[in-house]
Structure formats: C-alpha cells, structure tokens
Enzyme design. Structure first.
Site, PDB file in Angstrom:
ATOM      1  N   ASP A  31      17.845  60.022  -6.547  1.00 29.32           N
ATOM      2  CA  ASP A  31      16.821  59.920  -6.906  1.00 29.32           C
ATOM      3  C   ASP A  31      15.699  59.977  -5.857  1.00 29.32           C
ATOM      4  OD1 ASP A  31      15.733  58.186  -9.773  1.00 29.32           O
ATOM      5  OD2 ASP A  31      14.353  58.315  -8.233  1.00 29.32           O
ATOM      6  N   SER A 124      13.800  65.161 -25.544  1.00 27.36           N
ATOM      7  CA  SER A 124      12.755  64.128 -26.191  1.00 27.36           C
ATOM      8  C   SER A 124      12.524  64.663 -27.551  1.00 27.36           C
ATOM      9  CB  SER A 124      11.561  63.993 -25.328  1.00 27.36           C
ATOM     10  OG  SER A 124      10.575  63.422 -26.322  1.00 27.36           O
ATOM     11  N   TYR A 149       3.628  67.237 -20.378  1.00 31.31           N
ATOM     12  CA  TYR A 149       5.111  66.689 -20.316  1.00 31.31           C
ATOM     13  C   TYR A 149       5.908  67.216 -21.134  1.00 31.31           C
ATOM     14  CZ  TYR A 149       8.507  63.237 -21.469  1.00 31.31           C
ATOM     15  OH  TYR A 149       9.801  62.708 -21.541  1.00 31.31           O
ATOM     16  N   LYS A 153       9.744  69.500 -21.216  1.00 28.21           N
ATOM     17  CA  LYS A 153      10.997  69.306 -22.121  1.00 28.21           C
ATOM     18  C   LYS A 153      11.334  70.432 -22.820  1.00 28.21           C
ATOM     19  CE  LYS A 153      11.786  65.426 -20.532  1.00 28.21           C
ATOM     20  NZ  LYS A 153      12.768  65.245 -19.449  1.00 28.21           N
ATOM     21  N   PHE A 178      14.773  59.567 -29.229  1.00 33.96           N
ATOM     22  CA  PHE A 178      13.474  59.166 -30.223  1.00 33.96           C
ATOM     23  C   PHE A 178      12.757  58.199 -29.146  1.00 33.96           C
ATOM     24  CE2 PHE A 178      13.208  61.525 -33.646  1.00 33.96           C
ATOM     25  CZ  PHE A 178      14.215  62.693 -33.588  1.00 33.96           C
ATOM     26  N   ARG A 231       7.918  55.121 -35.965  1.00 38.23           N
ATOM     27  CA  ARG A 231       8.626  55.631 -34.892  1.00 38.23           C
ATOM     28  C   ARG A 231      10.235  55.266 -35.080  1.00 38.23           C
ATOM     29  NH1 ARG A 231       4.716  57.917 -34.717  1.00 38.23           N
ATOM     30  NH2 ARG A 231       3.389  58.467 -32.913  1.00 38.23           N
TER      31      ARG A 231
HETATM   32  P1  NAD Z   1      12.232  57.030 -15.195  1.00 42.41           P
HETATM   33  O1  NAD Z   1      10.737  57.273 -14.728  1.00 42.41           O
HETATM   34  O2  NAD Z   1      12.336  55.487 -15.104  1.00 42.41           O
HETATM   35  O3  NAD Z   1      13.375  57.529 -14.561  1.00 42.41           O
HETATM   36  C1  NAD Z   1      13.146  58.892 -14.077  1.00 42.41           C
HETATM   37  C2  NAD Z   1      13.964  59.016 -12.616  1.00 42.41           C
HETATM   38  O4  NAD Z   1      13.635  60.221 -12.206  1.00 42.41           O
HETATM   39  C3  NAD Z   1      12.907  57.957 -11.850  1.00 42.41           C
HETATM   40  O5  NAD Z   1      13.680  57.059 -11.090  1.00 42.41           O
HETATM   41  C4  NAD Z   1      12.112  58.869 -10.650  1.00 42.41           C
HETATM   42  O6  NAD Z   1      11.961  58.144  -9.469  1.00 42.41           O
HETATM   43  C5  NAD Z   1      13.058  59.983 -10.875  1.00 42.41           C
HETATM   44  N1  NAD Z   1      12.460  61.214 -10.390  1.00 42.41           N
HETATM   45  C6  NAD Z   1      11.342  61.806 -10.755  1.00 42.41           C
HETATM   46  N2  NAD Z   1      11.329  63.215 -10.234  1.00 42.41           N
HETATM   47  C7  NAD Z   1      12.430  63.264  -9.399  1.00 42.41           C
HETATM   48  C8  NAD Z   1      12.465  64.296  -8.134  1.00 42.41           C
HETATM   49  N3  NAD Z   1      12.087  65.497  -8.313  1.00 42.41           N
HETATM   50  N4  NAD Z   1      13.886  64.300  -7.742  1.00 42.41           N
HETATM   51  C9  NAD Z   1      14.605  63.150  -8.161  1.00 42.41           C
HETATM   52  N5  NAD Z   1      14.393  62.024  -8.773  1.00 42.41           N
HETATM   53  C10 NAD Z   1      13.127  62.375  -9.523  1.00 42.41           C
HETATM   54  O7  NAD Z   1      12.128  57.436 -16.922  1.00 42.41           O
HETATM   55  P2  NAD Z   1      13.190  57.220 -18.175  1.00 42.41           P
HETATM   56  O8  NAD Z   1      12.582  56.541 -19.040  1.00 42.41           O
HETATM   57  O9  NAD Z   1      14.320  56.681 -17.462  1.00 42.41           O
HETATM   58  O10 NAD Z   1      13.572  58.737 -18.493  1.00 42.41           O
HETATM   59  C11 NAD Z   1      14.662  59.412 -17.993  1.00 42.41           C
HETATM   60  C12 NAD Z   1      14.719  60.754 -18.463  1.00 42.41           C
HETATM   61  O11 NAD Z   1      14.361  60.717 -20.005  1.00 42.41           O
HETATM   62  C13 NAD Z   1      13.177  61.727 -17.919  1.00 42.41           C
HETATM   63  O12 NAD Z   1      13.802  62.910 -18.005  1.00 42.41           O
HETATM   64  C14 NAD Z   1      12.251  61.382 -19.554  1.00 42.41           C
HETATM   65  O13 NAD Z   1      11.448  62.297 -19.599  1.00 42.41           O
HETATM   66  C15 NAD Z   1      13.291  61.354 -20.617  1.00 42.41           C
HETATM   67  N6  NAD Z   1      12.722  60.752 -21.804  1.00 42.41           N
HETATM   68  C16 NAD Z   1      12.250  59.541 -21.577  1.00 42.41           C
HETATM   69  C17 NAD Z   1      11.861  58.759 -22.759  1.00 42.41           C
HETATM   70  C18 NAD Z   1      11.366  57.401 -22.778  1.00 42.41           C
HETATM   71  O14 NAD Z   1      10.700  57.073 -23.681  1.00 42.41           O
HETATM   72  N7  NAD Z   1      11.810  56.694 -21.771  1.00 42.41           N
HETATM   73  C19 NAD Z   1      12.153  59.653 -23.837  1.00 42.41           C
HETATM   74  C20 NAD Z   1      12.426  60.730 -23.947  1.00 42.41           C
HETATM   75  C21 NAD Z   1      13.033  61.443 -23.005  1.00 42.41           C
HETATM   76  C1  UD1 Z   2       5.293  58.509 -26.435  1.00 52.34           C
HETATM   77  C2  UD1 Z   2       4.826  59.836 -25.822  1.00 52.34           C
HETATM   78  C3  UD1 Z   2       5.966  60.950 -26.074  1.00 52.34           C
HETATM   79  C4  UD1 Z   2       7.322  60.405 -25.212  1.00 52.34           C
HETATM   80  C5  UD1 Z   2       7.505  58.867 -25.869  1.00 52.34           C
HETATM   81  C6  UD1 Z   2       8.659  58.193 -25.408  1.00 52.34           C
HETATM   82  C7  UD1 Z   2       2.378  60.125 -26.297  1.00 52.34           C
HETATM   83  C8  UD1 Z   2       1.321  60.700 -27.025  1.00 52.34           C
HETATM   84  N1  UD1 Z   2       3.684  60.475 -26.820  1.00 52.34           N
HETATM   85  O1  UD1 Z   2       5.562  58.741 -27.853  1.00 52.34           O
HETATM   86  O2  UD1 Z   2       5.582  62.021 -25.429  1.00 52.34           O
HETATM   87  O3  UD1 Z   2       8.189  61.383 -25.345  1.00 52.34           O
HETATM   88  O4  UD1 Z   2       6.179  58.045 -25.808  1.00 52.34           O
HETATM   89  O5  UD1 Z   2       9.029  57.196 -25.574  1.00 52.34           O
HETATM   90  O6  UD1 Z   2       1.995  59.230 -25.661  1.00 52.34           O
HETATM   91  N2  UD1 Z   2       0.743  52.247 -30.278  1.00 52.34           N
HETATM   92  C9  UD1 Z   2      -0.055  51.371 -30.231  1.00 52.34           C
HETATM   93  N3  UD1 Z   2      -0.688  50.626 -29.263  1.00 52.34           N
HETATM   94  C10 UD1 Z   2      -0.150  50.784 -27.849  1.00 52.34           C
HETATM   95  C11 UD1 Z   2       0.852  51.808 -27.825  1.00 52.34           C
HETATM   96  C12 UD1 Z   2       1.254  52.466 -28.503  1.00 52.34           C
HETATM   97  O7  UD1 Z   2      -0.730  51.326 -31.387  1.00 52.34           O
HETATM   98  O8  UD1 Z   2      -0.747  50.117 -26.947  1.00 52.34           O
HETATM   99  C13 UD1 Z   2       1.553  53.095 -31.042  1.00 52.34           C
HETATM  100  C14 UD1 Z   2       1.337  54.588 -31.203  1.00 52.34           C
HETATM  101  O9  UD1 Z   2       0.149  55.162 -31.631  1.00 52.34           O
HETATM  102  C15 UD1 Z   2       2.512  55.150 -31.923  1.00 52.34           C
HETATM  103  C16 UD1 Z   2       3.560  53.862 -31.590  1.00 52.34           C
HETATM  104  O10 UD1 Z   2       2.863  52.677 -31.149  1.00 52.34           O
HETATM  105  O11 UD1 Z   2       2.517  54.948 -33.338  1.00 52.34           O
HETATM  106  C17 UD1 Z   2       4.548  54.039 -30.481  1.00 52.34           C
HETATM  107  O12 UD1 Z   2       3.946  54.750 -29.468  1.00 52.34           O
HETATM  108  P1  UD1 Z   2       4.652  55.095 -28.088  1.00 52.34           P
HETATM  109  O13 UD1 Z   2       5.455  53.776 -27.596  1.00 52.34           O
HETATM  110  O14 UD1 Z   2       3.552  55.307 -26.876  1.00 52.34           O
HETATM  111  O15 UD1 Z   2       5.289  56.216 -28.079  1.00 52.34           O
HETATM  112  P2  UD1 Z   2       5.165  57.889 -28.950  1.00 52.34           P
HETATM  113  O16 UD1 Z   2       3.543  57.691 -29.051  1.00 52.34           O
HETATM  114  O17 UD1 Z   2       6.099  57.868 -29.913  1.00 52.34           O
END
Ligand code: NAD
Ligand code: UD1
Length: 334
Positions: A31, A124, A149, A153, A178, A231
């Site tokens: 990381d 995602s 973003y 993906k 999700f 969601r």
């Molecule tokens: P996170 O930010 O907690 O973890 C991502 C990690 O990657 C971080 O620790 C960051 O320091 C590291 N990182 C970023 N760029 C880097 C680089 N160039 N080299 C090395 N390390 C690097 O995020 P997360 O929520 O754990 O997400 C993990 C993965 O899942 C991500 O790719 C994210 O896009 C994907 N994802 C997350 C969600 C979500 O809602 N959390 C949803 C869909 C997909």
């Molecule tokens: C968001 C990201 C999506 C990402 C996903 C990961 C956006 C537009 N999309 O999705 O790209 O992959 O997170 O988890 O940011 N909500 C409120 N109040 C808030 C926050 C959210 O009402 O303060 C509502 C939103 O309108 C939505 C739901 O809660 O209906 C979930 O929102 P959020 O947790 O941000 O996730 P996504 O929008 O699904």
C-alpha cells in the site's frame, strides 16, 4: 496460497486479509498509505495472531514493485489499490486515471514478468451506470458512468478482459461490489473516511456520535417504495469472504469471470435510518433535501451467479451491518 494484496491497509482489503489468514493463506501486502494507516497491519495481527508481510510501495512504481516481488512466488494477486472518492475524481480526473488505470497496467506488467497470471479485481456496481434493469445480473449491459472514478473501474475491466483475450492463460476474476458497509465484529478494523463522509453509513455513524448534527437525505421523490434511493448494502465481512471463494475459481483455471457481490436485497435510505435507530437505540435526526447529482433511484444485485459458481452468498443482515458499523465507530472516536 501466497496472495499479493494491493491496497492492503484499506477498508475492504484489511477485512479480506483477516479472512484469508484465517483460511491459511500467506499474505504479501502493498500500500502507498495514501488513504490508510500502517496501524492496520498491527490490528490485523491482533485479530488473527499473524502479522501479514507488508511493503509501503506504490503500484505505479514498476521498479519498486519488481524489487519487492521479483524473487517471490505469488499464486494470485487481489487488486484493491485505487483512489475511490467520487467527488474528488470529478475535480482530479488525470490523477484518478493515472493512479487507477496507470497503476493497474504497471501492476499487470509486473505480474506478467514474475509469472503470476492470476488476478482478482475490485470493481463496482457503478459500471452499470443507470442500470437497464433491477435486480442487476452480470449480463446487464454496462452503462454511462457519471464520474471519472466510475470510468476507471469500467476501463480497468476492459483492460483485464483484453489481457485475458490476448493470453488465455490469464485467470481474471472481476468482482463488482454493491455497497459495502459494516465492520469486523471485534470493532478493531473498519472504515475511517477522511473529512466529510460521502457515503450514507459513515455519515449516519458520525451523526450518531454527535460529530454531525443531522443527516441530509438526498431526495424523496424517486420511483421507489418510500421515494428515497434504494441500494444493496453488503457487510464487508461477507464481501471479504467472497474473495476467499474467488480464489477457488482461480485455482480451477476459471479464465475470465465477472461476479456481482451483493445480497440481492434493496433497502431505502429511510430503511437504513430506521434499522440503525432500532438496532443501536440511537435517534438519527435527518432532513430531506434535493437529489444528489449523479444518483440513481435503485441499484441492487441478482447475486445467484456467485452462489452457483463460487458457492458464496451473503449471510449478514442489515441489522448486523448497522450494529457492526456503530460498534466500530463508537470504539474508534478519533
Ligand atoms: P480504501 O481507500 O480504504 O482502500 C484502497 C487502498 O489503496 C488505500 O489503502 C490506499 O492507500 C491504497 N492505494 C491507493 N492508490 C494506491 C497506489 N497507487 N499504490 C498503492 N496503494 C494505493 O478503499 P476500499 O473501500 O477498501 O476499496 C478497495 C477497492 O474496492 C478500491 O479499488 C475501490 O475502488 C473498490 N470499491 C470500493 C467500494 C466501497 O464502497 N468501499 C465499492 C466498490 C468498489
Ligand atoms: C456511491 C458512489 C459510487 C460508489 C459507491 C460505493 C456516488 C454518486 N456514487 O454510491 O460510485 O461505487 O458509493 O459505495 O457517490 N445518501 C443520502 N445522504 C448521504 C449520503 C447518501 O441520502 O449523506 C443516499 C444516496 O442518495 C443513496 C444512498 O444514500 O441513495 C447510498 O449512497 P452512498 O452510500 O453514497 O452510495 P451510492 O450512491 O450507491
């Protein structure tokens, strides 16, 4: 197996490392610590009794990666590293494309060089854009993403599929997450967003602990049962276990496969608020405001492909997710 984990100290990777170690796998974590802390390594050790091997390195750094990995035998890479703040990606598109896509391409070159042709990628549900139908199957056409973003993906998925097409020896599993929420039941690891949370659950937990006054609910005029966005929230530990199962597919030379990791249940914003309140006994004040640009009405998975092929399904309920999110927040009040 020897598993290379990129983004190892992040939210989802740290939970996945716990599950992998508990299933006997050896971890080599990387990381650049841009969105996480080195403390996570000790916390993982606290839970599992095993300290994962860890290197502070950037996936964009080819020579750095080679210096760490050249003499290691890696059976599979699980690639979590990436920048993930949707709003920031709109103002810094080049940084997002460079880090997420450029970093992935560099990583793939290194993996090819060291002879590891097995990768699991964190994608995602955002790649479906405004989904053509719900519940969303993996066959649902990919859509127009509303931010850079999301495009990273979608484009990385294409890079991976083309890589497999050019050399079918590559095994590639694309996992479309999700909405991951919750935390490890110990409360030792969880999600620690920087600044004002963008996502719903971290915002709710910050209202619950008094750090924020109230939640803003973005719109109650969607075509959903109560008008608020729907969601598919999934417990991060269920998600982590999905990666352990995906390793079996890799081991069986699955080729290129895409799986939705969701529960199949759609919950509205008001459902989440009410469940959080009843499970934790805490009132969450909220105000309905206008819709957030880029949001969609409804997004939830049809997760049966993962059940059929990986033998995986989510087992945690929304109650579990609300309890564990609050347990983590209340034990880690900055
Ligand atoms: P996170 O930010 O907690 O973890 C991502 C990690 O990657 C971080 O620790 C960051 O320091 C590291 N990182 C970023 N760029 C880097 C680089 N160039 N080299 C090395 N390390 C690097 O995020 P997360 O929520 O754990 O997400 C993990 C993965 O899942 C991500 O790719 C994210 O896009 C994907 N994802 C997350 C969600 C979500 O809602 N959390 C949803 C869909 C997909
Ligand atoms: C968001 C990201 C999506 C990402 C996903 C990961 C956006 C537009 N999309 O999705 O790209 O992959 O997170 O988890 O940011 N909500 C409120 N109040 C808030 C926050 C959210 O009402 O303060 C509502 C939103 O309108 C939505 C739901 O809660 O209906 C979930 O929102 P959020 O947790 O941000 O996730 P996504 O929008 O699904």
């Amino acid at each position: 197996m020897n598993i290379l984990i990129t983004g190892a100290t992040g939210f989802i990777a740290s939970h996945t490392i716990v599950e992998l170690q508990q299933n006997g796998h050896h971890i080599i974590g990387l990381d650049n610590l841009s969105n996480s802390s080195i403390d996570t390594i000790d916390k993982i050790a606290q839970i599992t009794g095993v300290t994962p091997e860890f290197y502070s390195i950037d996936i964009c750094d080819y020579n750095g990666l080679m210096s760490v990995l050249a003499d290691k035998k890696i059976d599979c890479c699980i690639h979590f590293a990436g920048l993930k703040a949707v709003g920031e990606s709109v103002s810094k598109p080049l940084e997002y494309y460079d880090n997420n896509i450029g970093g992935t391409i560099t990583l793939l070159k290194v993996l090819r060089e060291i002879g590891c042709l097995n990768i699991i990628f964190s994608s995602s549900a955002t790649v479906y854009g405004t989904p053509a139908f719900v519940p969303i199957t993996e066959d649902c056409p990919k859509g127009i993403c509303t931010n850079p973003y999301g495009w990273t993906k979608s484009m990385i998925e294409q890079v991976l599929l083309d890589t497999h097409h050019a050399n079918p020896d590559w095994n590639i599993v694309i996992l479309r997450y999700f909405n991951p929420i919750g935390a490890h039941e110990s409360g030792i690891i969880g999600e620690r967003p920087n600044g004002i949370p963008n996502n719903l659950m971290p915002y709710i937990t910050q209202v619950a602990c008094g750090k924020r006054e109230k939640l803003f609910v973005y719109g109650n005029d969607y075509d959903t049962p109560d008008g608020t966005g729907v969601r598919d929230y999934i417990h991060v530990v269920d998600l982590a276990r999905g990666h352990v199962k995906a390793l079996d597919a890799i081991r069986n030379n699955c080729g290129a496969e895409i799986f939705n990791l969701g529960t199949g249940n759609g919950y509205s914003v008001l459902d989440v608020i009410r469940t959080f309140e009843s499970v934790n006994g805490i009132n969450i004040p909220y105000e309905i405001v206008s819709r957030r640009p880029g949001d969609i009405a409804s997004c939830y998975a049809e997760p049966s492909k993962a059940e059929k092929i990986l033998g995986w399904r989510a087992t945690h309920t929304l109650q579990d997710m609300c309890r564990d999110s609050w347990n983590y927040q209340s034990k880690n009040q900055d």
